[in-house]
Design a protein around this motif. Structure first.
Motif, short mmCIF file in Angstrom:
data_model
loop_
_atom_site.label_atom_id
_atom_site.label_comp_id
_atom_site.label_asym_id
_atom_site.label_seq_id
_atom_site.Cartn_x
_atom_site.Cartn_y
_atom_site.Cartn_z
N LYS A 145 0.83 -1.20 0.00
CA LYS A 145 0.00 0.00 0.00
C LYS A 145 0.87 1.25 0.00
CE LYS A 145 -4.45 -0.61 0.05
NZ LYS A 145 -4.66 -2.02 0.34
N MET A 146 1.91 1.23 0.85
CA MET A 146 2.72 2.43 1.02
C MET A 146 3.63 2.70 -0.17
SD MET A 146 3.64 2.06 5.01
CE MET A 146 4.89 0.98 4.47
N THR A 147 4.17 1.66 -0.76
CA THR A 147 5.14 1.89 -1.84
C THR A 147 4.48 1.83 -3.20
OG1 THR A 147 5.68 -0.46 -1.92
CG2 THR A 147 7.04 0.91 -0.50
N GLY A 148 3.22 1.43 -3.24
CA GLY A 148 2.55 1.31 -4.53
C GLY A 148 3.11 0.20 -5.39
N MET A 149 3.81 -0.75 -4.76
CA MET A 149 4.40 -1.86 -5.51
C MET A 149 3.58 -3.11 -5.25
SD MET A 149 7.48 -1.24 -6.95
CE MET A 149 8.50 0.21 -7.10
N LYS A 150 3.87 -4.14 -5.99
CA LYS A 150 3.20 -5.41 -5.77
C LYS A 150 4.25 -6.49 -5.55
CE LYS A 150 -1.35 -5.02 -6.42
NZ LYS A 150 -1.11 -3.74 -5.75
N MET A 151 4.50 -6.78 -4.29
CA MET A 151 5.36 -7.92 -4.01
C MET A 151 4.65 -8.75 -2.97
SD MET A 151 9.37 -7.34 -4.08
CE MET A 151 10.19 -7.50 -5.64
N PHE A 178 13.27 -0.96 7.87
CA PHE A 178 12.96 -2.31 7.41
C PHE A 178 13.50 -2.39 5.98
CE2 PHE A 178 10.08 -5.54 5.69
CZ PHE A 178 10.20 -6.52 6.66
N ILE A 179 14.59 -3.10 5.81
CA ILE A 179 15.36 -3.00 4.57
C ILE A 179 14.59 -3.34 3.29
CG2 ILE A 179 17.40 -3.90 3.37
CD1 ILE A 179 18.70 -3.93 6.21
N PRO A 180 13.84 -4.46 3.25
CA PRO A 180 13.14 -4.73 1.99
C PRO A 180 12.19 -3.60 1.57
CG PRO A 180 13.16 -6.68 3.35
CD PRO A 180 13.69 -5.57 4.21
N ALA A 181 11.54 -2.96 2.55
CA ALA A 181 10.63 -1.86 2.21
C ALA A 181 11.42 -0.64 1.74
CB ALA A 181 9.77 -1.49 3.41
N LEU A 182 12.56 -0.39 2.37
CA LEU A 182 13.40 0.73 1.99
C LEU A 182 13.89 0.54 0.55
CD1 LEU A 182 14.71 3.28 3.16
CD2 LEU A 182 16.66 1.89 3.84
N ALA A 183 14.33 -0.66 0.26
CA ALA A 183 14.82 -0.95 -1.09
C ALA A 183 13.71 -0.74 -2.11
CB ALA A 183 15.35 -2.38 -1.17
N THR A 185 11.41 1.40 -2.13
CA THR A 185 11.16 2.79 -2.49
C THR A 185 12.17 3.30 -3.51
OG1 THR A 185 12.48 3.58 -0.64
CG2 THR A 185 10.15 3.37 -0.24
N PHE A 186 13.27 2.58 -3.71
CA PHE A 186 14.29 3.03 -4.67
C PHE A 186 14.27 2.25 -5.98
CE2 PHE A 186 16.55 4.02 -0.57
CZ PHE A 186 16.31 5.37 -0.65
N CYS A 187 13.60 1.13 -6.01
CA CYS A 187 13.77 0.27 -7.18
C CYS A 187 12.74 0.59 -8.25
CB CYS A 187 13.68 -1.19 -6.79
SG CYS A 187 12.02 -1.75 -6.46
N SER A 188 13.07 0.24 -9.48
CA SER A 188 12.14 0.51 -10.57
C SER A 188 11.75 -0.75 -11.31
CB SER A 188 12.76 1.52 -11.53
OG SER A 188 14.01 1.04 -11.96
N ASN A 189 12.50 -1.80 -11.14
CA ASN A 189 12.27 -2.98 -11.96
C ASN A 189 12.44 -4.26 -11.13
OD1 ASN A 189 11.82 -4.55 -14.16
ND2 ASN A 189 13.83 -4.19 -15.10
N THR A 221 5.17 3.39 10.58
CA THR A 221 5.46 4.80 10.81
C THR A 221 6.72 5.24 10.08
OG1 THR A 221 6.68 4.28 12.81
CG2 THR A 221 4.36 4.83 13.06
N GLY A 222 7.57 4.28 9.71
CA GLY A 222 8.84 4.64 9.09
C GLY A 222 8.70 5.04 7.64
N PHE A 223 7.63 4.63 7.01
CA PHE A 223 7.55 4.87 5.58
C PHE A 223 6.38 5.75 5.16
CE2 PHE A 223 10.34 1.35 6.03
CZ PHE A 223 11.30 1.61 5.08
N SER A 224 5.51 6.10 6.10
CA SER A 224 4.44 7.00 5.69
C SER A 224 3.83 7.69 6.90
CB SER A 224 3.35 6.23 4.94
OG SER A 224 2.50 5.59 5.86
#
Ligand code: UDP
Ligand code: MG
Length: 312
Positions: A145-151, A178-183, A185-189, A221-224
């Motif tokens: 929800k927070m990153t708008g990604m689908k994993m 939380f490293i996977p969530a942090l990553a 936010t930077f990844c595109s593919n 709380t760390g990401f939004s």
């Protein structure tokens, strides 16, 4: 030795019985890739013989490096400290307890080489308790929800990152993350592959229910700031409702006259609102606490010594 192409990052906290079998499986896999590699272990304040074993490995196996923490700073800090010292083009994180099969590494490397920047994994037939799986579902839903990604599986620490992602992660200085969530936010593919999952080989999980709840809070709380905004919205709606309710009571007072039978209903409603207020204060407190942590600018972890790195 050639500059490493693969960097393997492994956090270690009281894993003395898992380290030797892990090395026996991991090292041949890495040699089999034919690429120069390094394995960076972070000893996160273990109180058993882990550090001793790691130091031996650093002498015995070329490419093995060890970071010794000054205490227990947590799995994610252990990984971040190692990230800062990696130099490979591809960085792979792995748990020390053999829940993630090292044999999957070549497949992950192949995905990055195909142009992906993050390779996540989905655990097939996950070998964990019901509680753990429930916690993971919450993590997966909120992170998406927070990153708008689908994993579909953020909890699995067997993950591969392209150098560019690591560079960005290293630029972040937050104290709880939380490293996977942090990553994410930077990844595109990104891509996800299916891997098998085993029970912990020896020892027990380092995560209690309390630590898991903390982790979920960090994530939320760390990401939004959505929890704050939702709460504000909820506050507005309830106050509108209570104005309507007060009007209703006022009119009723004139129509029916004074009455006392409804007192308990009123109390019930009051308690409901008090509950919401306490929850809200809690959420605000969570953010204030984080701000406090960040402004102190304390070091996130303290490295006592390193072994096996070139510049010693
Ligand atoms: N770990 C760590 N510091 C901690 C807790 C865990 O370095 O404070 C390491 C641990 O040694 C393991 C990995 O993080 O390599 C995952 O921990 P664990 O297996 O206990 O977590 P679970 O698999 O239950 O999620
Ligand atoms: Mg584990």
């Amino acid at each position: 030795m050639n500059p490493p192409y693969l960097s393997i990052v492994i956090p270690v906290y009281n894993e003395e019985y898992n380290l030797p079998p892990l090395m026996e499986r991991l090292y041949p896999v890495l040699q089999g890739t034919g690429k120069p590699f390094e394995i960076i272990f972070t000893n996160d304040g273990s109180r058993d013989r882990s550090l001793e074993i790691l130091r031996q490995m650093a002498q015995q196996y070329p490419g093995v490096k060890v970071i010794e923490f000054n205490g227990n700073f947590g799995q994610h800090m252990a990984i971040l400290a190692a990230f800062e010292k990696t130099s490979g083009q591809i960085v792979i994180t792995l748990d020390a307890d053999l829940q993630n099969p090292p044999e999957e590494i070549p497949r992950m490397v192949a995905e990055i080489e195909k142009g992906r920047d993050v390779v996540g994994t989905i655990r097939q037939k996950r070998q964990d308790t019901f509680f753990r799986r429930l916690a993971s579902r919450i993590v997966n839903i909120t992170t998406n929800k927070m990153t708008g990604m689908k994993m579909s599986d953020y909890g699995c620490m067997l993950r591969a990152y392209h150098r560019d992602i690591i560079i960005n992660i290293n630029r972040c200085q937050e104290t709880s993350t939380f490293i996977p969530a942090l990553a994410q936010t930077f990844c595109s593919n990104p891509v996800e592959i299916r891997v098998s999952h085993s029970e912990r080989a020896a020892g027990e999980s380092k995560y209690s229910l309390y630590k898991l709840i903390r982790l979920n809070f960090d994530l939320m709380t760390g990401f939004s700031v959505v929890p704050l905004q939702l709460f504000a919205l909820f506050g507005i709606i309830t106050s509108v409702c209570s104005v309507v309710f007060a009007l209703f009571l006022l009119i009723r007072r004139f129509v029916v006259g004074a009455e006392v039978e409804g007192v308990f209903t009123l109390f019930a409603i009051l308690f409901f609102f008090i509950g919401i207020i306490i929850l809200g204060i809690g959420i605000v407190g969570e953010y204030v606490g984080r701000i406090y942590q960040e402004v102190r600018k304390r070091p996130r972890f303290v490295i006592r010594r390193t072994y096996g790195f070139d510049n010693e």
